[in-house]
Design a protein around this motif. Structure first.
Motif, PDB file in Angstrom:
ATOM      1  N   LEU A   1       0.970  -1.059  -0.030  1.00 43.99           N
ATOM      2  CA  LEU A   1       0.042  -0.032   0.126  1.00 43.99           C
ATOM      3  C   LEU A   1       0.831   1.296  -0.037  1.00 43.99           C
ATOM      4  CD1 LEU A   1      -2.551  -0.859   2.572  1.00 43.99           C
ATOM      5  CD2 LEU A   1      -2.938  -1.187  -0.062  1.00 43.99           C
ATOM      6  N   PRO A   2       0.423   2.352  -0.664  1.00 46.97           N
ATOM      7  CA  PRO A   2       1.447   3.463  -0.770  1.00 46.97           C
ATOM      8  C   PRO A   2       1.081   4.116   0.711  1.00 46.97           C
ATOM      9  CG  PRO A   2      -0.318   3.333  -2.485  1.00 46.97           C
ATOM     10  CD  PRO A   2      -0.603   2.334  -1.769  1.00 46.97           C
ATOM     11  N   PRO A   3       2.056   4.989   0.854  1.00 45.22           N
ATOM     12  CA  PRO A   3       1.961   5.625   2.470  1.00 45.22           C
ATOM     13  C   PRO A   3       0.602   6.620   2.637  1.00 45.22           C
ATOM     14  CG  PRO A   3       3.975   6.072   1.348  1.00 45.22           C
ATOM     15  CD  PRO A   3       3.201   5.594   0.362  1.00 45.22           C
ATOM     16  N   ARG A   4      -0.036   6.472   3.905  1.00 51.57           N
ATOM     17  CA  ARG A   4      -1.088   7.187   4.276  1.00 51.57           C
ATOM     18  C   ARG A   4      -2.417   6.794   3.455  1.00 51.57           C
ATOM     19  NH1 ARG A   4       0.422  11.440   7.217  1.00 51.57           N
ATOM     20  NH2 ARG A   4       2.401  12.335   6.887  1.00 51.57           N
ATOM     21  N   THR A   5      -2.274   5.450   2.947  1.00 47.90           N
ATOM     22  CA  THR A   5      -3.531   4.825   2.356  1.00 47.90           C
ATOM     23  C   THR A   5      -4.339   4.262   3.685  1.00 47.90           C
ATOM     24  OG1 THR A   5      -2.347   4.196   0.380  1.00 47.90           O
ATOM     25  CG2 THR A   5      -4.271   3.191   0.843  1.00 47.90           C
ATOM     26  N   PRO A   6      -5.814   4.706   3.725  1.00 47.79           N
ATOM     27  CA  PRO A   6      -6.406   4.052   4.778  1.00 47.79           C
ATOM     28  C   PRO A   6      -6.517   2.398   4.680  1.00 47.79           C
ATOM     29  CG  PRO A   6      -7.547   6.022   3.759  1.00 47.79           C
ATOM     30  CD  PRO A   6      -6.424   5.557   2.997  1.00 47.79           C
ATOM     31  N   LEU A   7      -6.420   2.006   5.862  1.00 45.82           N
ATOM     32  CA  LEU A   7      -6.338   0.537   5.898  1.00 45.82           C
ATOM     33  C   LEU A   7      -8.017  -0.030   5.804  1.00 45.82           C
ATOM     34  CD1 LEU A   7      -3.567  -0.180   8.702  1.00 45.82           C
ATOM     35  CD2 LEU A   7      -3.586  -0.164   6.333  1.00 45.82           C
ATOM     36  N   TYR A   8      -8.080  -1.224   5.126  1.00 39.18           N
ATOM     37  CA  TYR A   8      -9.453  -1.781   4.947  1.00 39.18           C
ATOM     38  C   TYR A   8      -9.891  -2.410   6.565  1.00 39.18           C
ATOM     39  CZ  TYR A   8     -13.311  -4.691   3.793  1.00 39.18           C
ATOM     40  OH  TYR A   8     -14.465  -5.135   3.565  1.00 39.18           O
ATOM     41  N   SER A   9     -11.097  -2.422   6.784  1.00 37.69           N
ATOM     42  CA  SER A   9     -11.368  -3.250   7.961  1.00 37.69           C
ATOM     43  C   SER A   9     -13.056  -3.714   7.719  1.00 37.69           C
ATOM     44  CB  SER A   9     -11.503  -2.523   9.502  1.00 37.69           C
ATOM     45  OG  SER A   9     -12.455  -1.477   9.336  1.00 37.69           O
ATOM     46  N   VAL A  10     -13.286  -4.677   7.759  1.00 31.26           N
ATOM     47  CA  VAL A  10     -14.507  -5.353   7.704  1.00 31.26           C
ATOM     48  C   VAL A  10     -15.565  -4.449   8.331  1.00 31.26           C
ATOM     49  CG1 VAL A  10     -16.137  -7.473   8.180  1.00 31.26           C
ATOM     50  CG2 VAL A  10     -13.799  -7.670   7.681  1.00 31.26           C
ATOM     51  N   PRO A  11     -16.617  -3.689   7.907  1.00 36.06           N
ATOM     52  CA  PRO A  11     -17.393  -2.807   8.482  1.00 36.06           C
ATOM     53  C   PRO A  11     -18.214  -3.858   9.561  1.00 36.06           C
ATOM     54  CG  PRO A  11     -18.187  -3.507   6.305  1.00 36.06           C
ATOM     55  CD  PRO A  11     -16.836  -4.333   6.452  1.00 36.06           C
ATOM     56  N   GLY A  12     -18.618  -2.774  10.555  1.00 38.75           N
ATOM     57  CA  GLY A  12     -19.421  -3.370  11.867  1.00 38.75           C
ATOM     58  C   GLY A  12     -18.649  -4.039  12.666  1.00 38.75           C
ATOM     59  N   THR A  13     -19.468  -4.830  13.528  1.00 41.68           N
ATOM     60  CA  THR A  13     -18.780  -5.425  14.572  1.00 41.68           C
ATOM     61  C   THR A  13     -19.401  -6.997  14.685  1.00 41.68           C
ATOM     62  OG1 THR A  13     -20.117  -4.449  16.188  1.00 41.68           O
ATOM     63  CG2 THR A  13     -18.169  -3.550  16.060  1.00 41.68           C
ATOM     64  N   PRO A  14     -18.609  -7.859  15.199  1.00 35.45           N
ATOM     65  CA  PRO A  14     -19.473  -9.164  15.553  1.00 35.45           C
ATOM     66  C   PRO A  14     -20.658  -9.072  16.506  1.00 35.45           C
ATOM     67  CG  PRO A  14     -17.010  -9.426  15.732  1.00 35.45           C
ATOM     68  CD  PRO A  14     -17.320  -8.030  15.655  1.00 35.45           C
ATOM     69  N   PRO A  15     -21.500  -9.928  16.217  1.00 37.70           N
ATOM     70  CA  PRO A  15     -22.695  -9.860  17.245  1.00 37.70           C
ATOM     71  C   PRO A  15     -22.358 -10.719  18.574  1.00 37.70           C
ATOM     72  CG  PRO A  15     -23.116 -11.669  15.480  1.00 37.70           C
ATOM     73  CD  PRO A  15     -21.909 -10.960  15.066  1.00 37.70           C
ATOM     74  N   GLY A  16     -23.024  -9.915  19.630  1.00 32.05           N
ATOM     75  CA  GLY A  16     -22.870 -10.776  20.643  1.00 32.05           C
ATOM     76  C   GLY A  16     -23.693 -12.201  20.728  1.00 32.05           C
ATOM     77  N   LEU A  17     -23.063 -13.077  21.836  1.00 38.16           N
ATOM     78  CA  LEU A  17     -23.765 -14.245  21.747  1.00 38.16           C
ATOM     79  C   LEU A  17     -25.245 -14.113  22.296  1.00 38.16           C
ATOM     80  CD1 LEU A  17     -20.928 -16.299  23.554  1.00 38.16           C
ATOM     81  CD2 LEU A  17     -21.391 -16.049  21.221  1.00 38.16           C
ATOM     82  N   ASP A  18     -25.629 -13.078  22.755  1.00 34.03           N
ATOM     83  CA  ASP A  18     -27.104 -12.923  23.297  1.00 34.03           C
ATOM     84  C   ASP A  18     -27.902 -12.054  22.182  1.00 34.03           C
ATOM     85  OD1 ASP A  18     -25.649 -10.689  23.609  1.00 34.03           O
ATOM     86  OD2 ASP A  18     -26.724 -10.414  25.733  1.00 34.03           O
TER      87      ASP A  18
END
Length: 330
Positions: free
Chosen positions: A264-281
Motif C-alpha cells: 500500500l502507498p503511504p497514508r493509504t487508509p487500511l481496510y477493515s470489515v465494516p461493523g462488529t461481530p454480534p454478541g452471543l445474546d
C-alpha cells in the motif's frame, strides 16, 4: 506414505453457556477433522469461537457450559467420557498450549517441578527418568543449559522462553495431537518465527496432528495444511490453505484477506470489515454475518446457511458466495 485417516473428528459440536438463565451459544454445529501429521488453522476475529473450540475438544468447556455433538478421538467419543477417563487422554494423548504462558505456569513452582508433574501424571517413568526427560524436553525446545534451568522459576525466563517451557510441558508425554491457542501472542516477530518453526519441526518428528488458533493469516499461509474460518461460533469456510487464501469464497473470508495490508502507498487508509461481530445474546436469525455483508440477499436474513461442498475439499456456508474471480481479487 503418511496415513491420511483422521485421528480427530469433530461432528456438529455445540457449546452453550448460560447467563441469568439465558443460553449463550458459543459454538454451533462445528465440524472438522485432523489427520496425523496435519496442521489445521482456525482463524477469525476475537470472539468467533476458536479458543472455545479447543477447550471443548479437551474437555475444559464442559465444566462451565453444555457441550453436545461428537468428538471422536481415534474412534472414541470424548464427550460422554467420565472425568477420570478423560484425564487419561488430556496431556497424554491430546495436549494444549494456552495463550499466555505467564498465567498458565505456576509462579510458585520451578519449571522442572512443573515438567515432572506432567510426566508423573501421564507416564510410568521413575523419578530419575522423569528428571532426565525434563532436561531432554527443555533441550529439545531450545533452552540453553537445560539441566541448570530446571531449578528456575517462570519469572526468570523471558516471554519467548516461557512459551518454550509451555511447549516442553505439552509435549513431554509424546501426545498425538497438539492444540495450540495463539502460541505466539505478545511475542516479537523473530521469536514468533522460532516458536512456529519449533512446533512444526516437532510435529513432523513426532508425526503429531496440530490445531493452531491464530489471528495472523500470514502464519496460516506459512504453517498450515488446511484452514477453517470461524465467525460467530460457526465455520463459514474451510479447505486446503492454499485454495482458501488464494480464492476465498465466503464474503467474511474475503474481508479478512482485504484487511491484510500489502504493497500500500503511504497514508493509504487500511481496510477493515465494516461493523462488529454480534454478541452471543444477540445473534441474528439467519446468517450471523448478514448485517455486515455487502453480498447479503433475502435468504441470508431468514435462514442459516450450512456448509456446502463447492470443490474438492472446499466448503462454504453462504447463500451468495463470491465468484472465483472476485475471490482472486481479494
Amino acid at each position: 506414505m503418511q496415513d491420511q485417516s483422521p485421528i480427530l473428528e469433530v461432528d456438529r459440536l455445540n457449546t452453550t453457556f448460560h447467563r441469568n438463565g439465558r443460553p449463550l451459544p458459543a459454538l454451533r454445529d462445528v465440524s472438522f477433522s485432523v489427520a496425523r501429521g496435519e496442521v489445521l488453522g482456525l482463524v477469525g476475529e476475537s470472539g468467533s469461537g476458536k479458543s472455545v473450540t479447543l477447550r471443548s475438544i479437551i474437555g475444559l468447556a464442559r465444566r462451565y457450559g453444555e457441550v453436545t455433538g461428537q468428538i471422536l478421538w481415534q474412534g472414541r467419543d470424548l464427550l460422554p467420557m467420565p472425568d477420570r477417563a478423560l484425564r487419561q487422554v488430556q496431556g497424554r494423548e491430546i495436549a494444549m498450549i494456552f495463550q499466555e504462558p505467564m498465567t498458565s505456569l505456576n509462579p510458585l513452582l520451578t519449571v522442572g517441578l512443573q515438567l515432572e508433574e506432567t510426566l508423573q501424571s501421564h507416564t510410568d517413568l521413575p523419578r530419575a527418568a522423569r528428571r532426565d526427560r525434563a532436561v531432554e524436553m527443555l533441550d529439545l525446545v531450545g533452552i540453553p543449559s537445560a539441566a541448570q534451568r530446571l531449578k528456575d522459576y517462570p519469572h526468570q525466563f523471558s516471554g519467548g522462553m516461557r512459551q518454550r517451557v509451555m511447549i516442553a510441558i505439552a509435549l513431554a508425554a509424546n501426545p498425538k495431537l497438539l492444540l495450540a491457542d495463539e502460541p505466539t501472542t505478545a511475542l516479537d516477530v523473530t521469536i514468533q518465527a522460532q516458536i512456529l518453526d519449533l512446533i512444526l519441526r516437532l510435529a513432523d518428528e513426532m508425526d503429531m496432528g496440530v490445531v493452531l488458533v491464530t489471528h495472523d493469516l500470514g502464519v496460516v499461509a506459512q504453517t498450515c495444511d488446511n484452514v477453517a474460518v470461524m465467525y460467530a461460533g460457526r465455520i463459514v469456510e474451510q479447505g486446503p490453505v492454499r485454495d482458501v487464501l488464494r480464492e476465498p469464497r465466503h464474503p467474511y473470508t474475503v474481508g479478512l484477506m482485504r484487511s491484510v495490508p500489502e504493497n500500500l502507498p503511504p497514508r493509504t487508509p487500511l481496510y477493515s470489515v465494516p461493523g462488529t461481530p454480534p454478541g452471543l445474546d444477540a445473534l441474528p436469525p439467519g446468517c450471523a454475518f448478514a448485517p455486515r455483508c455487502a453480498a447479503c440477499i433475502q435468504p441470508c436474513q431468514q435462514d442459516r446457511p450450512g456448509l456446502s461442498l463447492i470443490a474438492d475439499g472446499r466448503q462454504v456456508a453462504c447463500f451468495n458466495p463470491v465468484t472465483k474471480a472476485e475471490g482472486n481479487a481479494a
